[in-house]
Write an enzyme that holds these catalytic residues in place. Structure first.
Site, PDB file in Angstrom:
ATOM      1  N   CYS A   1      -0.656  33.478  11.425  1.00  0.00           N
ATOM      2  CA  CYS A   1      -0.353  34.164  12.679  1.00  0.00           C
ATOM      3  C   CYS A   1       0.053  33.170  13.758  1.00  0.00           C
ATOM      4  O   CYS A   1      -0.670  32.920  14.727  1.00  0.00           O
ATOM      5  CB  CYS A   1      -1.549  34.982  13.107  1.00  0.00           C
ATOM      6  SG  CYS A   1      -1.826  36.330  11.962  1.00  0.00           S
ATOM      7  N   GLU A   2       1.206  32.555  13.553  1.00  0.00           N
ATOM      8  CA  GLU A   2       1.781  31.566  14.469  1.00  0.00           C
ATOM      9  C   GLU A   2       3.283  31.643  14.270  1.00  0.00           C
ATOM     10  O   GLU A   2       3.749  31.589  13.126  1.00  0.00           O
ATOM     11  CB  GLU A   2       1.398  30.132  14.059  1.00  0.00           C
ATOM     12  CG  GLU A   2      -0.038  29.804  14.077  1.00  0.00           C
ATOM     13  CD  GLU A   2      -0.480  29.112  15.361  1.00  0.00           C
ATOM     14  OE1 GLU A   2       0.395  28.597  16.094  1.00  0.00           O
ATOM     15  OE2 GLU A   2      -1.680  29.123  15.603  1.00  0.00           O
TER      16      GLU A   2
ATOM     17  N   GLU B   1       0.815  -1.223   0.000  1.00  0.00           N
ATOM     18  CA  GLU B   1       0.000   0.000   0.000  1.00  0.00           C
ATOM     19  C   GLU B   1       0.846   1.270   0.000  1.00  0.00           C
ATOM     20  O   GLU B   1       0.847   2.008   0.982  1.00  0.00           O
ATOM     21  CB  GLU B   1      -0.856   0.059   1.269  1.00  0.00           C
ATOM     22  CG  GLU B   1      -1.861  -1.025   1.418  1.00  0.00           C
ATOM     23  CD  GLU B   1      -2.505  -0.994   2.789  1.00  0.00           C
ATOM     24  OE1 GLU B   1      -3.692  -1.311   2.854  1.00  0.00           O
ATOM     25  OE2 GLU B   1      -1.834  -0.662   3.785  1.00  0.00           O
ATOM     26  N   PRO B   2       1.557   1.539  -1.075  1.00  0.00           N
ATOM     27  CA  PRO B   2       2.350   2.767  -1.104  1.00  0.00           C
ATOM     28  C   PRO B   2       1.468   4.004  -1.233  1.00  0.00           C
ATOM     29  O   PRO B   2       0.500   4.006  -1.994  1.00  0.00           O
ATOM     30  CB  PRO B   2       3.207   2.594  -2.365  1.00  0.00           C
ATOM     31  CG  PRO B   2       2.420   1.671  -3.248  1.00  0.00           C
ATOM     32  CD  PRO B   2       1.648   0.761  -2.320  1.00  0.00           C
ATOM     33  N   GLY B   3       1.768   5.019  -0.457  1.00  0.00           N
ATOM     34  CA  GLY B   3       1.075   6.303  -0.574  1.00  0.00           C
ATOM     35  C   GLY B   3       2.096   7.366  -0.936  1.00  0.00           C
ATOM     36  O   GLY B   3       2.207   7.812  -2.083  1.00  0.00           O
TER      37      GLY B   3
ATOM     38  N   ARG C   1       3.543  20.123   7.575  1.00  0.00           N
ATOM     39  CA  ARG C   1       4.406  19.016   8.000  1.00  0.00           C
ATOM     40  C   ARG C   1       5.608  19.449   8.835  1.00  0.00           C
ATOM     41  O   ARG C   1       6.069  18.702   9.688  1.00  0.00           O
ATOM     42  CB  ARG C   1       4.851  18.175   6.788  1.00  0.00           C
ATOM     43  CG  ARG C   1       3.691  17.384   6.178  1.00  0.00           C
ATOM     44  CD  ARG C   1       4.132  16.415   5.109  1.00  0.00           C
ATOM     45  NE  ARG C   1       4.891  15.296   5.628  1.00  0.00           N
ATOM     46  CZ  ARG C   1       6.195  15.148   5.518  1.00  0.00           C
ATOM     47  NH1 ARG C   1       6.936  16.048   4.874  1.00  0.00           N
ATOM     48  NH2 ARG C   1       6.793  14.106   6.031  1.00  0.00           N
TER      49      ARG C   1
HETATM   50  C1  PLP Z   1      -0.650   5.680   5.701  1.00  0.00           C
HETATM   51  C2  PLP Z   1      -0.824   4.271   5.365  1.00  0.00           C
HETATM   52  C3  PLP Z   1      -0.248   3.751   4.211  1.00  0.00           C
HETATM   53  C4  PLP Z   1       0.646   4.557   3.307  1.00  0.00           C
HETATM   54  O1  PLP Z   1       1.843   4.892   3.924  1.00  0.00           O
HETATM   55  P1  PLP Z   1       2.980   5.655   3.083  1.00  0.00           P
HETATM   56  O2  PLP Z   1       4.039   5.913   4.081  1.00  0.00           O
HETATM   57  O3  PLP Z   1       2.368   6.909   2.574  1.00  0.00           O
HETATM   58  O4  PLP Z   1       3.399   4.736   1.987  1.00  0.00           O
HETATM   59  C5  PLP Z   1      -0.493   2.436   3.900  1.00  0.00           C
HETATM   60  N1  PLP Z   1      -1.282   1.656   4.683  1.00  0.00           N
HETATM   61  C6  PLP Z   1      -1.857   2.119   5.808  1.00  0.00           C
HETATM   62  C7  PLP Z   1      -2.704   1.241   6.619  1.00  0.00           C
HETATM   63  C8  PLP Z   1      -1.644   3.444   6.182  1.00  0.00           C
HETATM   64  O5  PLP Z   1      -2.192   3.889   7.300  1.00  0.00           O
END
Ligand code: PLP
Length: 431
Positions: free
Chosen positions: A361-362, A290-292, A330
Site C-alpha cells: 500500500c504505497e 571483498e566482492p558481494g 531497490r
Molecule cells: C558492501 C561492502 C562490500 C561489498 O560491496 P559490493 O558492491 O556488493 O561488492 C565490500 N566491503 C565493504 C566494506 C562493504 O561495505
C-alpha cells in the site's frame, strides 16, 4: 541474456541453470527467489583463479555476505575457498552456524555494538576491521577483560577525489565509514593500535564504493594505500600482512551495463601493487578483495505471477505482481534498474511498455517503470533478472507480507535453501 546462467528453451520459457522457470513457479509458488549455484561457484572460481594468475595466489576474495546472507551461501563460497565478511552480529551468527571457521570471518561495520564486538572476540573472529577510534578503545577493553589479543585491521578512508571518480561513494571525506587518511588521523590510529598489547594490527582496509564499472578507482586506492604503507614503515617501523581493497565490482542489471570481466580488476591491481611496492621498497602484501554483489547478483532472479493489469490511456500500464518493495526495495530506495520479462513468453518480442508494481500500500511500491516486456496477461510468470544481491537481504515484512522462499538451482535440479515464511512466522515474537 544478461547472465550466463540464463537461456530460453524450445517452449519459449526462461531457463536458469537447466531449470524451466515456469516449472519452478508451478512447483514452489510465487513470489520465488531463484539462485544459480552454478553461477555463484563460477564467479568464485574466477576470482580465485585471477589471484593465481595475476598475483601468485598471494591473497583471496572475501564474500561480502550482506549481499545475500544465508547458511547455504556461506557453505558454497567457503567450499570455493573464499572467506566471509560480515557486518552485524546476525551475519556473524549465520556464518558460524553454517560451520565457517572463525579465522575465516572478517567483521566490518561503522558502529558495531559492544555486544557484537564481544560476540566476535569470544568467537575468535580472525579479522575485526576497526572503523574508528571509539571502536578501537572498546575492543581494547574487551580484549583486556577476556585476556586475549584480538587480530584487527583498520578501515581507512583514502580520500580519493570524488570529482574525478563520481561513482565512488564511500572513499571520500564525507563518508561515515573509516578513519581519514588525508588529515593525519589514520597515521595516529595506526600508531595507537600498533602500541596496544590487546590487539594485533595485521592490515589496512579501504572500500571505495559499489557497482563500479572502472578499474581506475581500485588502482588508485591501491596506490594511495601503498603510499601510506610506506609512510607508516618509515615513521613507525610498522609493517602489514595484508591490504584489503574492498568490493564494489559492477554487474549487469540491464543490457547497457558495461560491466568489465572481473579478471581485469585483479590484473590491473596486481600491476599497480607490483609497481608501487617496487618503487617504495615494500614487500608485496597479501591482497584481499571483498566482492558481494558480483558473487550473487547475476546468479539470482525473482519469479512472480502477474495479477491485475491496469492500462491508463496516455499515462502508463501498471502490471501488478504478487511481490513488491517488501521483497525487493531497490527501485523504491534508489531507482535501481532491472530487466523484466514474461518468463513463459521469453521468445516473444518485448514490445509492451510496463510499470511493474507490487502489492504494497504505497504508490512508490514499484519494481521498474516504463520497461519493455512481452505482452502480459493475468497469470503469466514475470521474471526480474539480477536480483541475487541486496534483495532477499533487504527484504522486510512490510504490510505483513511473508518473505518468499529461495530455491537454489544447479544443472537442472532445484532445492529449497530458505523456506518461505508462514503467517505464524509473522506472529512469532508478538506477545
Ligand atoms: C558492501 C561492502 C562490500 C561489498 O560491496 P559490493 O558492491 O556488493 O561488492 C565490500 N566491503 C565493504 C566494506 C562493504 O561495505
Amino acid at each position: 541474456m544478461i547472465s550466463p546462467c540464463l537461456s530460453i528453451n524450445e517452449k519459449g520459457h526462461l531457463v536458469i541453470s537447466g531449470c524451466d522457470t515456469v516449472e519452478l513457479a508451478e512447483r514452489y509458488g510465487t513470489p520465488l527467489y531463484v539462485m544459480s549455484e552454478d553461477e555463484i561457484r563460477s564467479v568464485c572460481r574466477r576470482y580465485r583463479s585471477s589471484f593465481e594468475e595475476y598475483y601468485q595466489g598471494n591473497g583471496k576474495a572475501l564474500y561480502a555476505s550482506k549481499a545475500f546472507c544465508c547458511k547455504e551461501i556461506c557453505r558454497i563460497v567457503t567450499e570455493e575457498g573464499l572467506d566471509v565478511e560480515v557486518v552485524s552480529g546476525g551475519e556473524l551468527y549465520t556464518a558460524l552456524q553454517a560451520g565457517i571457521s572463525p579465522e575465516n570471518i572478517h567483521f566490518q561495520g561503522n558502529n558495531k555494538t559492544v555486544s557484537e564486538l564481544e560476540f566476535a572476540v569470544n568467537s575468535g573472529v580472525g579479522d575485526i576491521v576497526v572503523d574508528n577510534l571509539s571502536e578501537l578503545y572498546k575492543l581494547q577493553k574487551i580484549a583486556a577483560k577476556q585476556g586475549t589479543i584480538v587480530p584487527i585491521s583498520l578501515r581507512i578512508k583514502p580520500g580519493i577525489d570524488a570529482h574525478t571518480h563520481e561513482f565512488i561513494r564511500t572513499g571520500q571525506i564525507d563518508s561515515k565509514f573509516g578513519i581519514d587518511l588525508t588529515s593525519g588521523e589514520a597515521l595516529e590510529a595506526v600508531k595507537m593500535a600498533a602500541g596496544m598489547r590487546e590487539v594485533s594490527l595485521r592490515g589496512l582496509h579501504c572500500h571505495v564504493g559499489s557497482q563500479i564499472f572502472e578499474k581506475e578507482p581500485f588502482v588508485h586506492a591501491a596506490e594511495v594505500m601503498l603510499n601510506f604503507f610506506a609512510e607508516i614503515k618509515q615513521k613507525l617501523s610498522v609493517e602489514f600482512d595484508f591490504l584489503n581493497l574492498g568490493g564494489g565490482f559492477g554487474i549487469h542489471y540491464v543490457e547497457e551495463d558495461d560491466a568489465i570481466p572481473y579478471e581485469e580488476y585483479m590484473a590491473a591491481v596486481s600491476e599497480a601493487v607490483h609497481r608501487k611496492c617496487g618503487e617504495l621498497g615494500l614487500p608485496l602484501p597479501k591482497i584481499y578483495i571483498e566482492p558481494g554483489r558480483s558473487i550473487v547478483g547475476e546468479a539470482g532472479i525473482t519469479l512472480y505471477t502477474v495479477g491485475n493489469i491496469l492500462e491508463i490511456p496516455t499515462v502508463r500500464n501498471y502490471v501488478s505482481i504478487d511481490g513488491g518493495m517488501y521483497e525487493n526495495p531497490r527501485y523504491a530506495l534508489y531507482q535501481a534498474q532491472y530487466t523484466c520479462l514474461i518468463a513463459n513468453k521469453a521468445n516473444q518480442p518485448a514490445d509492451y511498455i510496463a510499470t511493474v508494481t507490487g502489492k504494497c500500500c504505497e504508490s512508490g511500491d514499484l519494481i521498474q517503470e516504463h520497461t519493455s516486456i512481452q505482452r502480459p496477461e493475468e497469470g503469466d510468470i514475470l521474471a526480474v533478472l539480477s536480483t541475487g544481491a541486496y534483495n532477499y537481504s533487504m527484504a522486510s515484512n512490510y504490510n505483513r507480507n511473508v518473505r518468499p522462499a529461495c530455491v537454489m538451482v544447479s544443472e537442472g535440479k532445484s532445492r529449497i535453501v530458505i523456506k518461505g515464511e508462514t503467517y505464524d512466522d509473522l506472529l512469532r515474537n508478538d506477545i
